[in-house]
Design a protein around this motif. Structure first.
Motif, short mmCIF file in Angstrom:
data_model
loop_
_atom_site.label_atom_id
_atom_site.label_comp_id
_atom_site.label_asym_id
_atom_site.label_seq_id
_atom_site.Cartn_x
_atom_site.Cartn_y
_atom_site.Cartn_z
N ASP A 1 26.26 16.12 35.36
CA ASP A 1 25.18 15.29 35.89
C ASP A 1 25.16 14.00 35.08
O ASP A 1 25.60 13.96 33.92
CB ASP A 1 23.83 15.99 35.73
N LEU A 2 24.63 12.95 35.69
CA LEU A 2 24.64 11.65 35.01
C LEU A 2 23.54 10.77 35.58
O LEU A 2 22.81 11.17 36.49
CB LEU A 2 26.03 11.00 35.15
N LEU A 3 23.43 9.59 35.03
CA LEU A 3 22.42 8.65 35.51
C LEU A 3 22.87 8.04 36.83
O LEU A 3 23.97 7.49 36.91
CB LEU A 3 22.23 7.53 34.47
N SER A 4 22.02 8.13 37.84
CA SER A 4 22.29 7.40 39.07
C SER A 4 21.65 6.02 38.91
O SER A 4 20.46 5.93 38.60
CB SER A 4 21.70 8.15 40.26
N TRP A 5 22.44 4.98 39.07
CA TRP A 5 22.02 3.60 38.73
C TRP A 5 20.56 3.31 39.11
O TRP A 5 19.79 2.82 38.29
CB TRP A 5 22.93 2.58 39.43
N LEU A 6 20.26 3.56 40.40
CA LEU A 6 18.93 3.18 40.89
C LEU A 6 18.03 4.39 41.12
O LEU A 6 16.86 4.24 41.46
CB LEU A 6 19.06 2.40 42.21
N ASN A 7 18.59 5.60 40.98
CA ASN A 7 17.84 6.80 41.38
C ASN A 7 17.49 7.73 40.22
O ASN A 7 17.13 8.88 40.43
CB ASN A 7 18.66 7.60 42.41
N GLY A 8 17.65 7.26 39.00
CA GLY A 8 17.27 8.06 37.85
C GLY A 8 18.16 9.27 37.63
O GLY A 8 19.34 9.29 38.02
N TYR A 9 17.58 10.30 36.99
CA TYR A 9 18.34 11.51 36.64
C TYR A 9 18.10 12.64 37.63
O TYR A 9 18.76 13.67 37.57
CB TYR A 9 17.99 11.95 35.21
N GLN A 10 17.14 12.46 38.53
CA GLN A 10 16.81 13.57 39.43
C GLN A 10 17.83 13.74 40.56
O GLN A 10 17.92 14.79 41.17
CB GLN A 10 15.42 13.40 40.02
N LYS A 11 18.61 12.69 40.83
CA LYS A 11 19.63 12.79 41.88
C LYS A 11 20.91 13.25 41.20
O LYS A 11 21.65 12.47 40.60
CB LYS A 11 19.83 11.43 42.55
N ARG A 12 21.17 14.55 41.30
CA ARG A 12 22.26 15.15 40.51
C ARG A 12 23.51 15.36 41.36
O ARG A 12 23.42 15.74 42.52
CB ARG A 12 21.79 16.49 39.94
N TYR A 13 24.65 15.13 40.73
CA TYR A 13 25.94 15.25 41.43
C TYR A 13 26.90 16.23 40.76
O TYR A 13 27.94 16.54 41.31
CB TYR A 13 26.65 13.89 41.44
N GLY A 14 26.61 16.66 39.53
CA GLY A 14 27.63 17.31 38.71
C GLY A 14 27.95 18.76 39.06
O GLY A 14 27.19 19.44 39.75
N PHE A 15 29.06 19.23 38.48
CA PHE A 15 29.38 20.66 38.43
C PHE A 15 28.68 21.28 37.22
O PHE A 15 28.57 22.48 37.11
CB PHE A 15 30.88 20.89 38.26
N VAL A 16 28.31 20.38 36.30
CA VAL A 16 27.66 20.84 35.05
C VAL A 16 26.28 20.20 34.99
O VAL A 16 26.15 18.96 35.04
CB VAL A 16 28.51 20.41 33.82
N TYR A 17 25.29 21.05 34.91
CA TYR A 17 23.90 20.58 34.81
C TYR A 17 23.66 20.05 33.39
O TYR A 17 24.08 20.67 32.42
CB TYR A 17 22.97 21.76 35.08
N VAL A 18 23.02 18.91 33.30
CA VAL A 18 22.62 18.41 31.97
C VAL A 18 21.10 18.43 31.92
O VAL A 18 20.42 17.83 32.76
CB VAL A 18 23.16 16.99 31.70
N ASP A 19 20.60 19.15 30.94
CA ASP A 19 19.16 19.39 30.86
C ASP A 19 18.42 18.20 30.26
O ASP A 19 18.20 18.13 29.05
CB ASP A 19 18.90 20.66 30.05
N ARG A 20 18.10 17.27 31.13
CA ARG A 20 17.22 16.15 30.78
C ARG A 20 16.59 15.65 32.07
O ARG A 20 17.04 15.98 33.17
CB ARG A 20 17.98 15.00 30.10
N ASP A 21 15.52 14.88 31.96
CA ASP A 21 14.99 14.24 33.16
C ASP A 21 14.60 12.81 32.83
O ASP A 21 14.98 12.28 31.78
CB ASP A 21 13.84 15.05 33.79
N GLU A 22 13.84 12.19 33.72
CA GLU A 22 13.50 10.78 33.54
C GLU A 22 12.69 10.54 32.26
O GLU A 22 12.87 9.56 31.57
CB GLU A 22 12.69 10.26 34.75
N GLN A 23 11.77 11.49 31.98
CA GLN A 23 10.86 11.28 30.85
C GLN A 23 11.40 11.83 29.54
O GLN A 23 11.11 11.31 28.48
CB GLN A 23 9.50 11.98 31.11
N ASP A 24 12.16 12.90 29.62
CA ASP A 24 12.45 13.68 28.41
C ASP A 24 13.95 13.96 28.29
O ASP A 24 14.55 14.56 29.19
CB ASP A 24 11.66 15.01 28.54
N GLU A 25 14.51 13.55 27.14
CA GLU A 25 15.95 13.79 26.94
C GLU A 25 16.23 15.24 26.55
O GLU A 25 17.38 15.69 26.60
CB GLU A 25 16.49 12.87 25.85
#
Ligand code: BG6
Length: 482
Positions: free
Chosen positions: A433-457
């Motif tokens: 998962d990674l940062l979507s330029w305009l869509n934050g961290y909630q729009k996920r694409y990865g095979f590997v989940y990365v545990d973070r969100d917009e507010q909290d790393e």
């Protein structure tokens, strides 16, 4: 009735099954080890520009965790990994003295990949222009960028060319130029078609010059990655068919014809001249663009969706609308270019939560259209599903929707190969998962989940999703077991 094959051809033995990423979206460490600031480091700080003000300061911390990420790639059996290099790590000011620390970071990453039998595919430019060049001469709007870009590319070829055999020059030139200079949704946030076409022409020259330099001095393959969304007409009305042809020329052939043939489509040139927005093309420009050494070895294809359009009469024509960046399904607005085309709903397709059409057959069509218009091999450099994922308490992620999406797209590639298209690889978007330029961290694409969100790393822990294990099986069977 679809064109069915009695028997599908096998995927080539050396097919590059992989995944992709981009520096700004994964690395973080945005000021470490002498890295300079990019236009994205600045742009994300303008209020209202990104979803909930998200930025890539930390991203998914790949800069510090790349070894863990590479080990996960090896576990999935990846044959290739496409990543981009941050220009500002190599040249903090865009030109001048190269940074030894920046060169070492990517050298170590490349070595690590090779040690795990993963072929590195390197994108030279994935949108993170050095801010210093924007400040010095307005970045892509100045011809001064051409020697700077070639010098940057040359530095990469010289340092990594012994180990990297596939290079991507510019990622989605159509996207960064149109968002940057027409929609003001990417840096430098301009809305001016004349400036857009001028900057785009200069980017074409930089791309051609770097490609030519590579062919003159190095072995390997080089090409652009293009965001191609094949266009359908909403119905058989000739006015709508013409709108579809307009959209295809305006959105795609305008770029791909330059890469493959070195000239712009006549219909778009005429239209630009009528509007007074045509770029200036000198005799030297035309000669460089037409130089056989400036031709790509492959067309990189980033495929996410098709577009469906209808006529958009000049009188009260619909203009460009912003995209759905919230993930609230059904909030996408009608968008178009007056006199050329406007969007239409395709009743045959389902959509993602961000209102992107889901269309695996469109990928087969994209591959066939590129094949018949350009006769180039295709490297699929991106394809994937942006979705909300749920991390279960067991740390599992049951993303059957992503497996379904990717399975149908791999089937479409298989059919296109059986149609005779030469497809050399498939690097999905994305590995983690990674940062979507305009869509934050909630729009996920990865095979590997990365545990973070917009507010909290949080801890940025990595957890393989169900799709990770599915892809492992696909690769192990060379696309036979889907
Ligand atoms: C492509 C880009 O446009 O699509 C990627 O090359 C990007 O960098 C990807 O992340 C998905 O787009 P988005 O807007 O959903 O992040």
């Amino acid at each position: 009735m679809k064109m069915e094959h009695k028997k599908l051809k096998s995927f080539p033995k050396d097919f590059l099954w992989g995944s992709a990423s981009a520096a700004y979206q994964i690395e973080g460490a945005y000021r470490e080890d002498g890295k300079g600031l990019s236009v994205w480091d600045q742009f994300v700080r303008i209020p209202g520009k990104t979803f909930k003000g998200t930025n890539g300061d930390v991203a998914v911390d790949h800069y510090h965790r790349y070894h863990e990420d590479v080990e996960l790639m090896a576990k999935a059996g990846l044959k290739a990994y496409r990543f981009s290099i941050a220009w500002t790590r190599i040249f903090p000011n865009g030109n001048g003295e190269a940074s030894a620390a920046g060169i070492k970071f990517y050298s170590d990453l490349i070595d690590d990949l090779i040690a795990h039998n993963i072929e590195p595919l390197v994108t030279i430019y994935h949108w993170d222009l050095p801010q210093a060049l924007q400040d010095e001469y307005q970045g892509w709007e100045s011809r001064q960028i051409i020697p700077d870009f070639v010098n940057y590319a040359k530095t990469l070829f010289e340092n990594y060319g012994d180990r990297v055999k596939h290079w991507v020059t510019l990622n989605e030139q159509n996207v960064f130029i149109q968002h940057g200079y027409l929609m003001a949704s990417h840096p430098p946030a301009v809305k001016d078609p004349k400036r857009m076409y001028a900057a785009n022409h200069i980017a074409n020259l930089a791309n051609a010059a770097a490609t030519k330099y590579f062919h003159e001095h190095f072995d390997g393959e080089i090409g652009p990655s293009f965001a191609y969304s094949p266009v359908y007409a909403v119905n058989a009305d000739p006015e709508n068919q013409l709108a579809a042809d307009n959209a295809e020329q305006f959105n795609s052939y305008y770029w791909m014809d330059i890469y493959a043939y070195g000239h712009y489509p006549d219909a778009i040139r005429q239209w630009q001249e009528e509007q007074g927005i045509a770029p200036e093309i000198t005799a030297e420009d035309a000669a460089l663009l037409a130089d056989p050494l400036a031709r790509p070895d492959f067309m990189g294809l980033n495929y996410y969706q098709t577009a469906t359009v209808q006529a958009n009469p000049l009188a009260d024509g619909i203009g460009l609308a912003p995209e759905n960046t919230t993930g609230k399904k059904g909030t996408k607005q009608e968008s178009g270019i007056p006199g050329l085309f406007k969007s239409a709903t395709n009743d045959y397709l389902q959509t993602t939560d961000w209102d992107w059409n889901i269309d695996p057959v469109g990928l087969r069509i994209a591959l066939r259209r590129i094949n018949s218009r350009y006769h180039l091999p295709v490297l699929i450099t991106e394809n994937g599903l942006g979705a909300f994922d749920t991390l279960e308490s067991s740390h599992e992620i049951h993303d059957d929707y992503r497996i379904h999406f990717l399975r149908e797209h791999v089937k479409a590639i298989h059919e296109a190969i059986s149609d005779g298209v030469q497809v050399v690889g498939y690097t999905t978007w994305s590995f983690t998962d990674l940062l979507s330029w305009l869509n934050g961290y909630q729009k996920r694409y990865g095979f590997v989940y990365v545990d973070r969100d917009e507010q909290d790393e949080r801890e940025l822990a990595r957890y393989p999703k169900d799709s990770f294990y599915w892809y492992e099986q696909v690769i192990a069977t060379n696309g036979e077991d889907l």
